[in-house]
Design a protein around this motif. Structure first.
Motif, PDB file in Angstrom:
ATOM      1  N   GLY A  82      23.162  47.281  42.211  1.00 37.55           N
ATOM      2  CA  GLY A  82      22.563  48.520  41.737  1.00 37.55           C
ATOM      3  C   GLY A  82      21.961  48.381  40.364  1.00 37.55           C
ATOM      4  N   ALA A  83      21.110  49.325  40.032  1.00 38.45           N
ATOM      5  CA  ALA A  83      20.411  49.298  38.749  1.00 38.45           C
ATOM      6  C   ALA A  83      21.377  49.518  37.600  1.00 38.45           C
ATOM      7  N   GLY A  84      21.219  48.737  36.545  1.00 37.21           N
ATOM      8  CA  GLY A  84      21.928  48.987  35.307  1.00 37.21           C
ATOM      9  C   GLY A  84      23.377  48.568  35.271  1.00 37.21           C
ATOM     10  N   ILE A  85      23.832  47.777  36.253  1.00 38.21           N
ATOM     11  CA  ILE A  85      25.238  47.376  36.286  1.00 38.21           C
ATOM     12  C   ILE A  85      25.649  46.663  34.999  1.00 38.21           C
ATOM     13  N   SER A  86      24.776  45.806  34.505  1.00 36.62           N
ATOM     14  CA  SER A  86      25.128  45.021  33.322  1.00 36.62           C
ATOM     15  C   SER A  86      25.317  45.887  32.080  1.00 36.62           C
ATOM     16  N   ARG A  87      24.821  47.145  32.098  1.00 38.78           N
ATOM     17  CA  ARG A  87      24.927  48.012  30.925  1.00 38.78           C
ATOM     18  C   ARG A  87      26.247  48.779  30.873  1.00 38.78           C
ATOM     19  N   ASP A  88      27.031  48.708  31.943  1.00 44.80           N
ATOM     20  CA  ASP A  88      28.251  49.513  32.000  1.00 44.80           C
ATOM     21  C   ASP A  88      29.430  48.623  32.377  1.00 44.80           C
ATOM     22  N   VAL A  89      30.281  48.328  31.395  1.00 46.37           N
ATOM     23  CA  VAL A  89      31.423  47.445  31.644  1.00 46.37           C
ATOM     24  C   VAL A  89      32.414  48.075  32.607  1.00 46.37           C
ATOM     25  N   GLN A  90      32.353  49.385  32.804  1.00 42.50           N
ATOM     26  CA  GLN A  90      33.305  50.051  33.691  1.00 42.50           C
ATOM     27  C   GLN A  90      33.097  49.639  35.143  1.00 42.50           C
ATOM     28  N   VAL A  91      31.863  49.245  35.502  1.00 39.51           N
ATOM     29  CA  VAL A  91      31.596  48.853  36.882  1.00 39.51           C
ATOM     30  C   VAL A  91      32.451  47.646  37.259  1.00 39.51           C
ATOM     31  N   ALA A  92      32.456  46.621  36.392  1.00 39.47           N
ATOM     32  CA  ALA A  92      33.267  45.435  36.677  1.00 39.47           C
ATOM     33  C   ALA A  92      34.745  45.789  36.721  1.00 39.47           C
ATOM     34  N   ALA A  93      35.180  46.622  35.782  1.00 42.50           N
ATOM     35  CA  ALA A  93      36.588  47.013  35.756  1.00 42.50           C
ATOM     36  C   ALA A  93      36.975  47.738  37.035  1.00 42.50           C
ATOM     37  N   ASP A  94      36.124  48.660  37.498  1.00 42.98           N
ATOM     38  CA  ASP A  94      36.416  49.402  38.725  1.00 42.98           C
ATOM     39  C   ASP A  94      36.424  48.479  39.943  1.00 42.98           C
ATOM     40  N   MET A  95      35.495  47.533  39.967  1.00 42.88           N
ATOM     41  CA  MET A  95      35.438  46.607  41.101  1.00 42.88           C
ATOM     42  C   MET A  95      36.715  45.773  41.184  1.00 42.88           C
ATOM     43  N   PHE A  96      37.113  45.199  40.054  1.00 44.52           N
ATOM     44  CA  PHE A  96      38.296  44.335  40.048  1.00 44.52           C
ATOM     45  C   PHE A  96      39.558  45.148  40.347  1.00 44.52           C
ATOM     46  N   ASP A  97      39.605  46.373  39.854  1.00 51.86           N
ATOM     47  CA  ASP A  97      40.771  47.220  40.100  1.00 51.86           C
ATOM     48  C   ASP A  97      40.889  47.574  41.583  1.00 51.86           C
ATOM     49  N   ALA A  98      39.740  47.892  42.210  1.00 54.12           N
ATOM     50  CA  ALA A  98      39.761  48.235  43.634  1.00 54.12           C
ATOM     51  C   ALA A  98      40.261  47.065  44.469  1.00 54.12           C
ATOM     52  N   LEU A  99      39.833  45.852  44.137  1.00 55.10           N
ATOM     53  CA  LEU A  99      40.290  44.674  44.875  1.00 55.10           C
ATOM     54  C   LEU A  99      41.768  44.408  44.613  1.00 55.10           C
ATOM     55  N   ALA A 100      42.177  44.596  43.367  1.00 53.65           N
ATOM     56  CA  ALA A 100      43.587  44.362  43.031  1.00 53.65           C
ATOM     57  C   ALA A 100      44.505  45.306  43.798  1.00 53.65           C
ATOM     58  N   LYS A 101      44.109  46.559  43.921  1.00 54.92           N
ATOM     59  CA  LYS A 101      44.948  47.527  44.623  1.00 54.92           C
ATOM     60  C   LYS A 101      45.056  47.230  46.113  1.00 54.92           C
ATOM     61  N   GLU A 102      44.119  46.463  46.635  1.00 56.30           N
ATOM     62  CA  GLU A 102      44.197  46.023  48.025  1.00 56.30           C
ATOM     63  C   GLU A 102      44.926  44.685  48.155  1.00 56.30           C
ATOM     64  N   GLY A 103      45.378  44.139  47.005  1.00 56.01           N
ATOM     65  CA  GLY A 103      46.059  42.862  47.034  1.00 56.01           C
ATOM     66  C   GLY A 103      45.144  41.690  47.336  1.00 56.01           C
ATOM     67  N   ILE A 104      43.871  41.809  46.944  1.00 53.24           N
ATOM     68  CA  ILE A 104      42.871  40.778  47.230  1.00 53.24           C
ATOM     69  C   ILE A 104      42.647  39.937  45.977  1.00 53.24           C
ATOM     70  N   ASN A 105      42.920  38.655  46.064  1.00 52.30           N
ATOM     71  CA  ASN A 105      42.768  37.760  44.921  1.00 52.30           C
ATOM     72  C   ASN A 105      41.310  37.337  44.750  1.00 52.30           C
ATOM     73  N   ILE A 106      40.852  37.265  43.500  1.00 54.13           N
ATOM     74  CA  ILE A 106      39.482  36.844  43.187  1.00 54.13           C
ATOM     75  C   ILE A 106      39.496  35.382  42.771  1.00 54.13           C
ATOM     76  N   ASP A 107      38.670  34.585  43.424  1.00 50.27           N
ATOM     77  CA  ASP A 107      38.604  33.152  43.133  1.00 50.27           C
ATOM     78  C   ASP A 107      37.506  32.831  42.120  1.00 50.27           C
ATOM     79  N   MET A 108      36.313  33.404  42.313  1.00 49.94           N
ATOM     80  CA  MET A 108      35.180  33.148  41.418  1.00 49.94           C
ATOM     81  C   MET A 108      34.436  34.462  41.202  1.00 49.94           C
ATOM     82  N   ILE A 109      33.749  34.577  40.056  1.00 52.07           N
ATOM     83  CA  ILE A 109      32.979  35.775  39.706  1.00 52.07           C
ATOM     84  C   ILE A 109      31.619  35.342  39.162  1.00 52.07           C
ATOM     85  N   SER A 110      30.574  36.056  39.550  1.00 51.54           N
ATOM     86  CA  SER A 110      29.263  35.853  38.918  1.00 51.54           C
ATOM     87  C   SER A 110      28.579  37.201  38.790  1.00 51.54           C
ATOM     88  N   THR A 111      27.687  37.305  37.821  1.00 47.12           N
ATOM     89  CA  THR A 111      26.997  38.568  37.563  1.00 47.12           C
ATOM     90  C   THR A 111      25.524  38.329  37.303  1.00 47.12           C
TER      91      THR A 111
END
Length: 712
Positions: free
Chosen positions: A653-682
């Motif tokens: 989506g537009a403007g993702i890089s301007r809002d640090v909350q997007v990454a925080a929300d994404m990682f939190d949603a995965l964590a609450k599902e018990g899904i481990n993150i191996d690699m990240i790119s933006t």
């Protein structure tokens, strides 16, 4: 009855072809004329609106009078509208366009009593320069051979992938003044020089040898003498060549300059170089980015054919999977044609026919070559285009099927994943000019050595968009088995919504990240040409998703979709020595094998060694692992291995890089599902995570819910 005519600009004296070589360009003047009870009315828009005469001395009217006198018929009065886009007195054939427009318009008004040969003789008599009026009338690149009795000419195919930049300085240069500086005689050496270059230019164009154009465009008969009349001319020519132009020459008698350029980013550098050179000499210049015109003056008395509108349709394999679906596609194409539009249709292979061909290849050979695979796989589309053409003909419309090679879709020589270098529009335009629907085999092209090549998964999308751009289509519609682009895969997220409109950037990221409705390269072609894409279903009439340029992006962060892909593999090179040049060696080896790398991660170990991990497409995993193992052995690393139990999930989506909350929300949603993150790119408009493959469906649903994409 109202007659309509459009006539192209021309560049005469092309390179070394003084008074004999001319080419038509897709920059037009338009004439509309109708009979009136009495008198003469002339309205003029565009170039020359404030200076051209509005009486019988107008060059268009004088040319029309020549036809009336020749035929012996004259209307009592006329109403004439002129809309001019060709700059006056700039070496782009504005006078030739006026003469040809008048001749063609008058001939149509009288019912076409004269043929084009008659019109050419009259045009030469009025205008005096065959290398201007001949391409204006017939189009293309023309060699003129005038003598005392008649004018003979030869039309030459213009090379694919070559575009034309025309720099038009803000100054006029009358032909009489430009001719006045030329010598009455030239030396034998200069004459031989030009004869050789002219032969080389024709040969380079006929053989598509673009590397020879720079030498072939050189001239000693007129350009050196006219440089003093055009401030900045020499600097602009040198600057254009340094910036990547294939060849540069004065257009006509000047002052405009013409540069051949390869399609691509280097054109922008050539534009900047020419503008800067003229500006440094206190001259402003406009630059037109055009293509060679192929058909010259075109006239019509039918309202439905004016203005000219071309649409391109692309139908995927599921849309033509059987005879019934092929007939349904034919009916849709026929409706488009009935509306008065010209139609080019790009078709994929029927259903799962490509998979059947792959199975056959596996049954007969374990060591099959990529060249023979391209030869084999290209046959699937040939079946589709022949059947669809038959079905369209059965509905009463003329249609012709063409392979990629017959069209002239030229590619680089890489089998199974070739890239399009250019499209020779000549064959398609000739059939369209005859009123035919043109049905083209997608997914395939031909290398300049004559070998059949294929464009990789989804290559028919790229074929369609490249054709639409090259032909100047009004719209490119991509018909598929879904009715648009969704916020997530509807099979995983039933509440996913169809997106009405996407920017090129958003669609490009989504296509790269797993949304399979469009090939990423097709989106890049659309961006390049400014082509609007309409992704829609071939089974229903509903509107789909429009993909177009959207320059004014909202400041508000807008998450458009969640995408996923299970077609990637992670390769890990373990224990790599921590020293400069190691990463360069590894990724150079991958580049040499044409392996596209997505994510890259380097982790620090003790004792001066690192692990380097990266992801590649599943189809490239074997090649990538072999290359990594070779580099690991050479560098003294501990080894390399691959992991195929991964998936990639992304938010776009537009403007993702301007809002640090997007990454925080994404990682939190995965964590609450018990899904481990191996690699990240933006990037500026997306965040991607590598996760375990067996959790990708859970991840997509969780992210779709977290960002509330099911809400309007």
């Amino acid at each position: 009855m109202r007659v309509r005519v459009k006539v192209p600009a021309t560049t005469a004296n092309l390179g070394p072809g003084f008074d004999v070589l001319g080419m038509a360009l897709e920059l037009y003047n338009y004439l509309e004329v109708e009979k009136a009870p009495a008198g003469l009315e002339i309205a003029i828009e565009g170039e020359g609106a404030g200076t051209l005469p509005r009486d019988s001395s107008n060059l268009v009217v004088r040319a029309m009078d020549t036809v009336f006198e020749r035929v012996g018929k004259r209307p009592r009065g006329m109403r004439i509208w002129l809309k001019n886009h060709i700059p006056l007195a700039r070496g782009l054939g504005s006078s030739a366009a006026a003469v040809v427009a008048g001749l063609v318009g008058a001939n149509l008004l009288l019912g076409e009593p004269l043929d084009k040969g008659d019109l050419l003789d009259m045009a030469v008599s009025i205008e005096g320069h065959p290398d201007n009026v001949t391409p204006a009338l017939f189009g293309g690149l023309v060699v003129c051979l005038p003598d005392s009795k008649s004018l003979r000419y030869v039309r030459i195919p213009v090379p694919a992938a070559v575009r034309v930049l025309v720099a038009v300085p803000d100054m006029t240069l009358p032909t009489r003044e430009a001719r006045g500086v030329l010598p009455a005689q030239v030396s034998m050496a200069d004459a031989v020089f030009n004869v050789g270059r002219a032969a080389c230019l024709v040969g380079a164009i006929l053989t598509r040898n673009r590397s020879m154009l720079g030498v072939a465009m050189q001239d000693r008969l007129h350009q050196p003498y006219r440089r003093a009349l055009v401030p900045g001319m020499a600097d602009a020519m040198e600057g254009a060549l340094r910036a990547g132009a294939l060849g540069v020459a004065l257009s006509g008698a000047g002052p405009s300059l013409l540069a051949f350029v390869q399609e691509g980013d280097e054109a922008h550098g050539v534009v900047r170089a020419m503008e800067a050179a003229f500006r440094d000499n206190d001259v402003n210049a406009r630059v037109f980015h055009v293509a060679p015109d192929l058909f010259g003056a075109r006239g019509s008395t039918r309202e439905a054919l004016w203005p000219y509108r071309l649409v391109v349709h692309k139908y995927g394999g599921t849309s033509v999977a059987d005879a019934g679906r092929i007939r349904a596609v034919a009916r849709r194409v026929a409706r488009e044609r009935d509306q008065g539009n010209d139609v080019v249709v790009v078709v994929s292979a029927m259903g799962d026919s490509t998979d059947r061909l792959l199975d056959l290849a596996a049954q007969v050979s374990s060591g099959r070559t990529e060249r023979e695979m391209d030869m084999l796989l290209s046959t699937g589309e040939q079946v589709s285009i022949a059947l669809l053409s038959m079905a369209i003909q059965d509905l009463g419309h003329a249609a012709v099927s063409l392979t990629g090679a017959q069209v002239g879709i030229y590619t680089d020589p890489r089998y199974t994943r070739a890239k399009i270098l250019g499209v020779d529009r000549q064959h398609v335009m000739a059939h369209l000019d005859e009123g035919k629907v043109v049905v083209v085999a997608g997914f395939q092209g031909v290398s300049e050595s004559g070998d059949i090549t294929t464009l990789g998964r989804g290559g028919s999308d790229t074929t369609a968009v490249a054709l639409a751009g090259a032909l100047g289509a009004s719209l490119c519609e991509i018909y598929t088995d879904v009715d648009g682009v969704y916020t997530a895969d509807p099979n995983l997220v039933p509440s996913a919504r169809k997106i009405e409109e996407l920017s090129y950037d958003e669609m490009s990221e989504m296509a790269t990240l797993g949304a399979r409705v469009l090939q990423p390269r097709a989106v890049e072609f659309a961006r390049k040409y400014g082509m609007t894409l309409h992704v829609r279903s071939s089974f229903v009439e509903d509107q789909g998703t429009m993909v177009r340029g959207m320059e004014q992006m909202m400041e508000k962060v807008l998450i458009r979709a969640v995408t996923h892909s299970t077609d990637e593999v992670k390769v890990v090179v373990e224990g790599v020595p921590d020293r400069p040049g190691v990463a360069a060696k590894l990724f150079s080896a991958l580049a040499d094998k044409s392996v596209r790398v997505d994510m890259i991660l380097q982790s620090m170990r003790r004792d001066g060694r690192n692990d380097i991990a990266f992801t590649v497409a599943r189809e490239d995993s074997g090649t990538a692992l072999a290359a990594a193992e070779g580099v690991a052995l050479e560098l003294g690393a501990w080894g390399a291995h691959s992991e195929d139990n991964i998936a990639k999930v992304s938010v776009v989506g537009a403007g993702i890089s301007r809002d640090v909350q997007v990454a925080a929300d994404m990682f939190d949603a995965l964590a609450k599902e018990g899904i481990n993150i191996d690699m990240i790119s933006t990037s500026g408009i997306r965040i991607s995570c590598i996760i375990p493959r067996n959790r990708v469906h859970d991840a997509v649903r969780a992210l779709h819910a977290r960002f509330r994409l099911d809400e309007e």
